[in-house]
Design a protein around this motif. Structure first.
Motif, short mmCIF file in Angstrom:
data_model
loop_
_atom_site.label_atom_id
_atom_site.label_comp_id
_atom_site.label_asym_id
_atom_site.label_seq_id
_atom_site.Cartn_x
_atom_site.Cartn_y
_atom_site.Cartn_z
N ASN A 212 0.62 -2.37 30.59
CA ASN A 212 1.87 -2.97 30.10
C ASN A 212 2.97 -1.95 29.81
O ASN A 212 4.04 -2.29 29.34
CB ASN A 212 1.62 -3.83 28.85
CG ASN A 212 0.95 -3.05 27.73
OD1 ASN A 212 0.91 -1.82 27.75
ND2 ASN A 212 0.41 -3.76 26.76
N LYS A 213 2.71 -0.68 30.11
CA LYS A 213 3.70 0.34 29.76
C LYS A 213 4.94 0.32 30.65
O LYS A 213 6.00 0.80 30.25
CB LYS A 213 3.04 1.72 29.74
CG LYS A 213 2.03 1.85 28.60
CD LYS A 213 1.44 3.22 28.51
CE LYS A 213 0.48 3.32 27.33
NZ LYS A 213 -0.71 2.47 27.46
N TRP A 214 4.83 -0.24 31.84
CA TRP A 214 6.02 -0.41 32.68
C TRP A 214 7.01 -1.36 32.00
O TRP A 214 8.22 -1.28 32.23
CB TRP A 214 5.64 -0.98 34.05
CG TRP A 214 5.10 -2.38 34.00
CD1 TRP A 214 3.79 -2.75 33.84
CD2 TRP A 214 5.84 -3.60 34.06
NE1 TRP A 214 3.66 -4.12 33.81
CE2 TRP A 214 4.92 -4.67 33.95
CE3 TRP A 214 7.19 -3.90 34.22
CZ2 TRP A 214 5.30 -6.01 33.97
CZ3 TRP A 214 7.59 -5.23 34.24
CH2 TRP A 214 6.64 -6.27 34.12
N THR B 229 10.59 -8.69 34.21
CA THR B 229 11.66 -7.88 33.61
C THR B 229 11.09 -6.95 32.56
O THR B 229 10.28 -7.36 31.72
CB THR B 229 12.71 -8.80 32.95
OG1 THR B 229 13.17 -9.74 33.91
CG2 THR B 229 13.87 -7.99 32.43
N HIS B 230 11.51 -5.70 32.58
CA HIS B 230 11.04 -4.75 31.56
C HIS B 230 11.93 -4.81 30.33
O HIS B 230 13.02 -5.42 30.34
CB HIS B 230 11.01 -3.33 32.13
CG HIS B 230 12.35 -2.79 32.52
ND1 HIS B 230 13.27 -2.34 31.59
CD2 HIS B 230 12.94 -2.62 33.73
CE1 HIS B 230 14.35 -1.93 32.20
NE2 HIS B 230 14.19 -2.08 33.51
N CYS B 231 11.47 -4.20 29.24
CA CYS B 231 12.19 -4.23 27.96
C CYS B 231 12.86 -2.89 27.65
O CYS B 231 13.17 -2.59 26.49
CB CYS B 231 11.21 -4.58 26.84
SG CYS B 231 10.30 -6.12 27.09
N ILE B 232 13.06 -2.07 28.65
CA ILE B 232 13.57 -0.71 28.44
C ILE B 232 15.09 -0.67 28.51
O ILE B 232 15.70 -1.24 29.42
CB ILE B 232 12.96 0.25 29.49
CG1 ILE B 232 11.43 0.30 29.31
CG2 ILE B 232 13.56 1.64 29.38
CD1 ILE B 232 10.69 0.99 30.43
N THR B 233 15.70 0.00 27.52
CA THR B 233 17.15 0.14 27.46
C THR B 233 17.50 1.60 27.12
O THR B 233 16.61 2.41 26.86
CB THR B 233 17.76 -0.78 26.38
OG1 THR B 233 17.17 -0.45 25.10
CG2 THR B 233 17.49 -2.24 26.70
N GLU B 234 18.78 1.90 27.09
CA GLU B 234 19.23 3.24 26.70
C GLU B 234 19.60 3.26 25.23
O GLU B 234 20.22 2.34 24.73
CB GLU B 234 20.42 3.67 27.56
CG GLU B 234 20.02 4.06 28.97
CD GLU B 234 21.07 4.93 29.66
OE1 GLU B 234 21.78 5.67 28.95
OE2 GLU B 234 21.16 4.87 30.89
N MET B 235 19.20 4.33 24.55
CA MET B 235 19.54 4.51 23.14
C MET B 235 20.38 5.78 23.00
O MET B 235 20.03 6.83 23.55
CB MET B 235 18.27 4.64 22.30
CG MET B 235 18.53 4.76 20.80
SD MET B 235 17.00 4.84 19.82
CE MET B 235 16.60 6.59 19.98
N GLU C 196 5.13 -15.40 26.61
CA GLU C 196 6.28 -15.83 27.39
C GLU C 196 6.96 -14.64 28.06
O GLU C 196 7.38 -14.72 29.22
CB GLU C 196 7.28 -16.56 26.47
CG GLU C 196 8.43 -17.24 27.20
CD GLU C 196 7.99 -18.39 28.10
OE1 GLU C 196 8.68 -18.64 29.11
OE2 GLU C 196 6.96 -19.02 27.81
N SER C 197 7.06 -13.54 27.35
CA SER C 197 7.68 -12.33 27.91
C SER C 197 6.88 -11.77 29.08
O SER C 197 7.44 -11.22 30.03
CB SER C 197 7.82 -11.25 26.83
OG SER C 197 8.70 -11.67 25.82
N TYR C 198 5.56 -11.93 29.01
CA TYR C 198 4.71 -11.44 30.10
C TYR C 198 4.85 -12.28 31.37
O TYR C 198 4.39 -11.87 32.44
CB TYR C 198 3.24 -11.43 29.67
CG TYR C 198 2.81 -10.17 28.95
CD1 TYR C 198 3.01 -8.92 29.52
CD2 TYR C 198 2.19 -10.25 27.70
CE1 TYR C 198 2.60 -7.76 28.86
CE2 TYR C 198 1.78 -9.09 27.03
CZ TYR C 198 1.99 -7.86 27.62
OH TYR C 198 1.59 -6.70 26.98
#
Length: 384
Positions: A320-322, A31-37, A25-27
């Motif tokens: 899938n790294k993007w 939208t990417h899954c990258i956020t700031e930590m 479903e995510s694919y």
């Protein structure tokens, strides 16, 4: 390949979710899954597993007093392994083999114990056994109550696909009927991120797509770290629940020009892909899931290797790294999972920002690549 090897189950926990359905479903979106930590000083871009998945892992940690001291790398692997053998219908009495690797191992625990040592000039009793690479597969064997062989290893970012090679070798040797293989990584720690930043390969800009894997026009490196685990169940021959068969395997190591780099035309990938395609017409390959870490040299060298092997018949390529970042030792297994999902659903998952992207008319054969520091490439050919 002496005989086809079936993949009869695949399971994971990653930024995409904690079930195969959630992952697929995510694919479906761009939208990417990258956020700031937040870090001790400043912040960094990372790709974390979702909040609900984190809660599931915490429940697992608290389910057994012995699990409270385990690193997330081990817990992720236990969680994914439970799902995989349930899907495959395996029992502990099957005494299947286990080979779950990791590039870094218990990164969070190691850094925590070392910080404690620097402050107190001593460390805790469990600081050694809980931070060894060997404790990943050992704990999975304990959790699943299987008595088959168990192996843990680190071959940097191609670790998970090397686990696949190991599983195939054990099965085809007749020493084991089934093997659980894959990789697990939880590298979102200050020191690990600092190491990647020191290499000058880490993403700096939180743009619409922070990791620009396969964007050959990028002017700076854009690698982002992600976390997760993915495992697959391997069995000899074909079965009613076969998801895909492994038709070819390839591996190669090239002489290093630099500690972290491969040659400009990725000779190791050329060798591994040709080995995987040894008895296959390259024109029958519909898609390639590339390693493509989001670095300028890494992405370009792998693409050059593909062009060298496939000439003017280059298949559709993706990564899938993007979307989920680079999960180090787990990355090859998550790429394998993407390939299996595309074969199952007959839908190509491309890279959204790539112009003039090519999509296959059908997806029956997919090649999966992985490579790590040291130029150790692996290629796995999957067939529907």
């Amino acid at each position: 390949m002496q005989k086809p090897i079936s993949i009869t189950a695949v399971a994971s926990i990653s930024p995409l979710g904690k079930t195969l359905n959630e992952t697929w479903e995510s694919y479906q979106n761009d939208t990417h899954c990258i956020t700031e930590m937040s870090l001790k000083k400043g912040s960094a871009l990372v790709s974390k597993i979702p909040t609900e998945a984190q809660e599931t892992i915490e429940t697992l940690r608290l389910s057994d007093s012995k699990y409270k001291t385990l690193d997330r790398t081990v817990l992720y692997a236990i969680y994914a392994s439970r799902l995989a053998i349930q899907q495959a219908g395996w029992k502990s009495s099957d005494n299947f083999g286990i080979n779950i690797g990791s590039s870094r191992g218990a990164t969070h625990l190691f850094e925590t114990y070392y910080d404690d040592y620097l402050k107190n000039d001593k460390t805790k009793t469990l600081s050694s056994p809980t931070t060894t690479l060997g404790n990943i597969s050992s704990w999975i064997a304990h959790d699943l109550q299987t008595k088959g062989p168990e192996i843990s290893h680190s071959i940097t970012c191609s670790t998970a696909l090397h686990a696949v090679l190991n599983g195939i070798a054990w099965i085809q040797s007749g020493m084991c009927d089934k093997f659980l293989v894959g990789g697990s990584e939880a590298p979102l720690t200050p020191f690990t991120i600092a190491q990647m930043q020191a290499l000058k390969i880490y993403a700096k800009n939180n743009s619409s797509y922070p990791c620009k894997a396969l964007d050959l026009s990028k002017k700076q490196n854009t690698m982002v770290l992600g976390e997760g685990a993915s495992v697959t169940c391997l069995e000899m021959g074909k079965h009613p629940n076969t998801l895909a068969t492994i038709e070819g395997i390839g591996f190669a190591t090239e002489i290093l020009e630099h500690n972290i780099s491969i040659s400009s035309d990725a000779k190791c990938f050329q060798k591994s892909m040709r080995m995987a395609l040894e008895n296959i017409n390259p024109e029958t390959v519909d898609a390639i899931v590339m390693h493509a870490p989001g670095t300028i040299k890494g992405d370009l060298s792998e693409l050059k290797a593909i062009q060298e092997v496939f000439k003017d018949k280059v298949p559709a390529v993706t990564s899938n790294k993007w979307k989920i970042g680079h999960t180090f030792g787990a990355s090859g297994a998550l790429s394998l999972e993407l390939a299996i999902l595309m074969l199952q659903h007959q839908k190509f998952i491309g890279v959204p920002y790539i112009k003039n992207k090519k999509a296959p008319k059908q997806i029956k054969t997919v090649l999966v690549n992985a490579v790590g520091f040291g130029g150790n490439a692996v290629s796995i050919l999957l067939k529907q």
